[in-house]
Scaffold this active site. Structure first.
Site, PDB file in Angstrom:
ATOM      1  N   HIS A 107      -6.133  14.753  -5.562  1.00  0.00           N
ATOM      2  CA  HIS A 107      -5.161  13.825  -6.130  1.00  0.00           C
ATOM      3  C   HIS A 107      -5.734  12.405  -6.131  1.00  0.00           C
ATOM      4  O   HIS A 107      -6.731  12.119  -5.475  1.00  0.00           O
ATOM      5  CB  HIS A 107      -3.851  13.859  -5.334  1.00  0.00           C
ATOM      6  CG  HIS A 107      -3.305  15.231  -5.131  1.00  0.00           C
ATOM      7  ND1 HIS A 107      -2.858  16.018  -6.166  1.00  0.00           N
ATOM      8  CD2 HIS A 107      -3.152  15.978  -3.996  1.00  0.00           C
ATOM      9  CE1 HIS A 107      -2.437  17.177  -5.690  1.00  0.00           C
ATOM     10  NE2 HIS A 107      -2.611  17.178  -4.375  1.00  0.00           N
ATOM     11  N   HIS A 178       0.168  -2.965   2.381  1.00  0.00           N
ATOM     12  CA  HIS A 178       0.041  -1.792   3.258  1.00  0.00           C
ATOM     13  C   HIS A 178      -0.183  -2.194   4.712  1.00  0.00           C
ATOM     14  O   HIS A 178      -1.010  -1.596   5.420  1.00  0.00           O
ATOM     15  CB  HIS A 178      -1.114  -0.919   2.759  1.00  0.00           C
ATOM     16  CG  HIS A 178      -0.994   0.535   3.091  1.00  0.00           C
ATOM     17  ND1 HIS A 178      -1.167   1.020   4.369  1.00  0.00           N
ATOM     18  CD2 HIS A 178      -0.718   1.611   2.316  1.00  0.00           C
ATOM     19  CE1 HIS A 178      -1.029   2.337   4.358  1.00  0.00           C
ATOM     20  NE2 HIS A 178      -0.748   2.721   3.127  1.00  0.00           N
ATOM     21  N   GLU A 306       6.477   0.029   3.132  1.00  0.00           N
ATOM     22  CA  GLU A 306       5.885  -0.383   1.863  1.00  0.00           C
ATOM     23  C   GLU A 306       6.927  -0.352   0.739  1.00  0.00           C
ATOM     24  O   GLU A 306       7.377   0.714   0.337  1.00  0.00           O
ATOM     25  CB  GLU A 306       4.725   0.553   1.501  1.00  0.00           C
ATOM     26  CG  GLU A 306       3.678   0.711   2.580  1.00  0.00           C
ATOM     27  CD  GLU A 306       2.884   1.988   2.381  1.00  0.00           C
ATOM     28  OE1 GLU A 306       2.309   2.168   1.285  1.00  0.00           O
ATOM     29  OE2 GLU A 306       2.861   2.820   3.302  1.00  0.00           O
TER      30      GLU A 306
END
Length: 342
Positions: A107, A178, A306
């Site tokens: 991914h 992050h 986040e």
């Protein structure tokens, strides 16, 4: 009234002899945020506790090389698209796009905004601005995208983060910060004793590879119910991989997303944002990471909050909000972290 001051210094030099700059925003009562132009990153946040002991409350590195080698995304700006895109593939306006498969070679995850030195400037003594031009085709995404991240610190310890973007071709964009938090001030301790409120009635279930199923589920009677102040460790072992969950925050525009509290130190963060959702991650994959001041970060050493749009929105239309930015439009999202004592 506490005032904000700004200091600029050299953080490090890359192997290509490019300088990385560090900007330190601080208040006269001891609160401090350090930013670096490598990845438009929050490198450090230091906050007094209720006994006025000042300590580091984030995970990170002491040196530029740490961030160059980093695989945990400590404090950085994530993009072009945060989180996972299934099979690194999407279709837009009838065109197929294949992205870099950087998540277990299957991914696409987060992108490469955090692996560049951004152009930087300052405004007044309280704002740092970072700019980056993502070329057409970077990571496989269409369009040249100009992005800006602006950090502003107020004298009452509110960090305002503005994310902007413009593109030359239709492209997905979904940026976030992050930072990993540990409000205890001691990253040898875990975040399992932190308490959390998330203003969300629903979340997006994931499959075993952390890809959204496309469903939207209620938090009612699940370990994901943080509508009241709840200890992070209370139900963390009831779900696979601990918390790595996308919560849908009802409403539009700037609104409350919740708060994080560490009662022993008194440190707390209130979160507000214009975004659609909140990704709550408990550092499950931290595995003996060599961090700041020789500390070894392990599972649950820090947690992430986040603010972002839904994960894999491009492959879950129309049930998820679109992340597509088109020429002539401007991407702009804003998030507020208010650091305080309670």
């Amino acid at each position: 009234m506490s005032q904000v001051t700004l200091k600029k210094s050299l953080f490090g030099i890359t192997k290509d002899h490019n300088e990385s700059i560090k900007y330190t925003l601080s208040t006269s009562d001891g609160f401090e945020i350090a930013l670096i132009d490598y990845g438009a990153t929050i490198q450090s946040i230091r906050q007094p506790d209720k006994q006025n002991n000042i300590a580091e409350i984030t995970l990170g590195y002491d040196t530029l090389q740490g961030y160059i080698e980093d695989k945990c995304y400590f404090g950085c700006t994530v993009g072009r698209v945060t989180n996972r895109i299934k099979n690194g593939y999407f279709q837009l306006d009838g065109i197929d796009y294949q992205l870099e498969k950087n998540d277990n070679a299957k991914h696409h995850l987060h992108g490469v905004f955090n692996k560049h030195i951004w152009n930087s400037s300052t405004e007044n003594d309280d704002t740092v601005i970072f700019k980056y031009q993502s070329p057409d085709g970077e990571d496989g995404f269409p369009g040249e995208v100009d992005v800006t991240v602006k950090y502003t610190l107020t004298n009452d310890h509110r960090l305002i983060m503005d994310f902007y973007g413009k593109t030359t071709k239709p492209t997905p964009i979904n940026m976030t910060n992050h930072t990993y938090f540990n409000l205890s001030g001691n990253t040898n301790e875990t975040i399992l004793d932190h308490q959390l409120i998330i203003s969300a009635n629903q979340f997006t279930p994931l499959d075993e590879e952390h890809i959204p199923t496309g469903q939207i589920a209620s938090v009612e009677n699940t370990p994901n119910d943080f509508r009241k102040l709840t200890c992070v460790g209370d139900h963390i072992h009831e779900i696979p991989y601990a918390y790595n969950v996308m919560f849908i925050v009802d409403g539009e525009g700037k609104r409350s997303f919740g708060k994080l509290v560490h009662s022993k130190s008194g440190r707390a963060i209130n979160i507000e944002s214009t975004q659609k959702a909140l990704q709550f991650y408990t550092g499950t994959y931290l595995d003996n990471v060599n961090g700041r001041e020789g500390v070894i970060y392990k599972k649950y050493s820090g947690l992430c909050l986040e603010t972002q749009n839904y994960t894999d929105s491009v492959n879950n239309q129309p049930q998820f909000p679109s992340t597509i930015l088109r020429p002539g439009e401007e991407y702009h999202e804003q998030t507020f972290f208010h650091f305080y004592l309670e």
